[in-house]
Design an enzyme around this catalytic site. Sequence first.
Site, PDB file in Angstrom:
ATOM      1  CB  SER A   1      -8.780   0.858   5.512  1.00  0.00           C
ATOM      2  OG  SER A   1      -9.493   2.044   5.381  1.00  0.00           O
TER       3      SER A   1
ATOM      4  CB  SER B   1      -8.346   3.800   2.823  1.00  0.00           C
ATOM      5  OG  SER B   1      -7.492   3.117   3.733  1.00  0.00           O
TER       6      SER B   1
ATOM      7  CE  LYS C   1      -3.933   2.018   2.588  1.00  0.00           C
ATOM      8  NZ  LYS C   1      -4.897   1.810   3.689  1.00  0.00           N
TER       9      LYS C   1
HETATM   10  N1  GLN Z   1     -13.454   4.494   6.261  1.00  0.00           N
HETATM   11  C1  GLN Z   1     -12.825   4.915   7.479  1.00  0.00           C
HETATM   12  C2  GLN Z   1     -12.363   6.337   7.339  1.00  0.00           C
HETATM   13  O1  GLN Z   1     -12.559   6.890   6.298  1.00  0.00           O
HETATM   14  C3  GLN Z   1     -11.685   4.010   7.816  1.00  0.00           C
HETATM   15  C4  GLN Z   1     -10.496   4.211   6.965  1.00  0.00           C
HETATM   16  C5  GLN Z   1      -9.343   3.336   7.347  1.00  0.00           C
HETATM   17  O2  GLN Z   1      -9.520   2.308   8.005  1.00  0.00           O
HETATM   18  N2  GLN Z   1      -8.159   3.779   6.968  1.00  0.00           N
HETATM   19  O3  GLN Z   1     -11.829   6.912   8.238  1.00  0.00           O
END
Ligand code: GLN
Length: 485
Positions: free
Chosen positions: A175, A151, A76
């Site tokens: 995410s 994400s 990532k």
């Molecule tokens: N969807 C959540 C956010 O936007 C979690 C994102 C994540 O786990 N990085 O904060």
Amino acid sequence: MYSKTIKAISDDLADKKYSSAELTTELLNKAKQHNETLNGFIRITEEQALSAAKKADENRAKGISTPLTGVPIAHKDLFCTQGIATTSASKMLESFIPPYDATVVTRLSEAGVVSIGKTNMDEFAMGSSNESSHFGPVRNPWDTERVPGGSSGGSAAVVAARLVPAATATDTGGSIRQPAALTGTTGLKPTYGRISRWGMIAFASSLDQAGPIATSAEDCAMLLNAMAGFDDKDSTSVKRPAEDFTASLSSSLKGTTIGLPKQYFPENLDPKVASLVQSAIREYEKMGCKLKEIDLPTTQHAIPAYYIIAPSECSANLARMDGVRFGHRCENPENLDDLFTRSRAEGFGDEVKRRIFTGTYALSAGFYDAYYVKAQKVRRLIKNDFARAFEEVDVIMGPAAPSVAFKLGEKGADPLAMYLEDYFTIAINLAGLPGMSIPAGFSDGLPVGLQIIGNHFDESTLLNFAHQYQSVSDWHTKTPEGFEG
Ligand code: GLN
């Protein structure tokens, strides 16, 4: 010709069925061919990949190897990679070239993996659809009109499309698990503190945790073996004796208890998601597990608490991107204020700015007690709920995401609708627990994920539960049409 799981690739490399260089070349070609459609990679690092593969082959020939030596993966794009741009999918860091590797990258390199590139993601890991990337949205290989989740959408999409057998990812509020659910992959978010966060571009430091996305629980266990462990460069990494997470994968589940929180099966849950999750749970019953309804009464407060705590932490973490120390610098600043303001205005996307505004407001004098301190108290209650539940059950199960993959653009205009995507995953981060999403079937051709939540540092039990289901089901082996090769 080439196997799809890490376990099988590892065996094939040991048996000299093919070399890492051959496999890596093949996957690089496949990745380049499909990236135009999927946009799962921000960068494909062909040269570095080929030289790492060559080195892995030489090491294997000399008998210096781990099970991961020569196995191709992707990182990532928020894991710092020395000499390779690391952007967190932001214009802010478009030209940031880290002078060092993140601990996760170092450990996996030391284990011999070959990284073929950096995967696309939501900007600074904020999002649930992978539409907020500065480099454009990622598309779901099961239906390219749909999102892969976020994400870690790039990591999930490239694994689902079998461009690599696994990828690193991070999970702050869901995410890893949510995109794994939406792409039919297997994702593990370990216990907070299990894996070093050093060299990960921080979003919300008390919640961020790295983990693998792969095609099986066994592969996740193999990767966790290399990724986990104390690191004196991360004060929140935990000192524990080394464990082999593959060792418990054959334990019987007979007599174990699965907790089913009533809050995880709400009336308005998509009926197809509910029925696939229920039928996966029935498989566990057949394996001898007992089911127990449990109560997690604070579930409804997890999203509001998270959306105070995570933005607060991000507003502090992102303060370093000021055009001086890190990140994009605006042209011809008039003075220092102008430099800060314009660099940040130009460098950050809308969702990131929304979080910084919210976080700065919640932390400001006069509001701190009403918002931030209150959210931290709620966080404690959420943690207590889980602790009570784990006195009676071995794992907790429910859906990983409230629906299947949605259409690109469908929720982009409504941040609240997007935030609700993490209804089932966020509380687990607030409590610091490990969780997984594993494929549990398809609804109209789109994958549905079963979430399994374990107790602190009990990844072994969690992985074994996931592995046992994958021994009696084949959802995790399904490949989207057009990507089988
Ligand atoms: N969807 C959540 C956010 O936007 C979690 C994102 C994540 O786990 N990085 O904060």
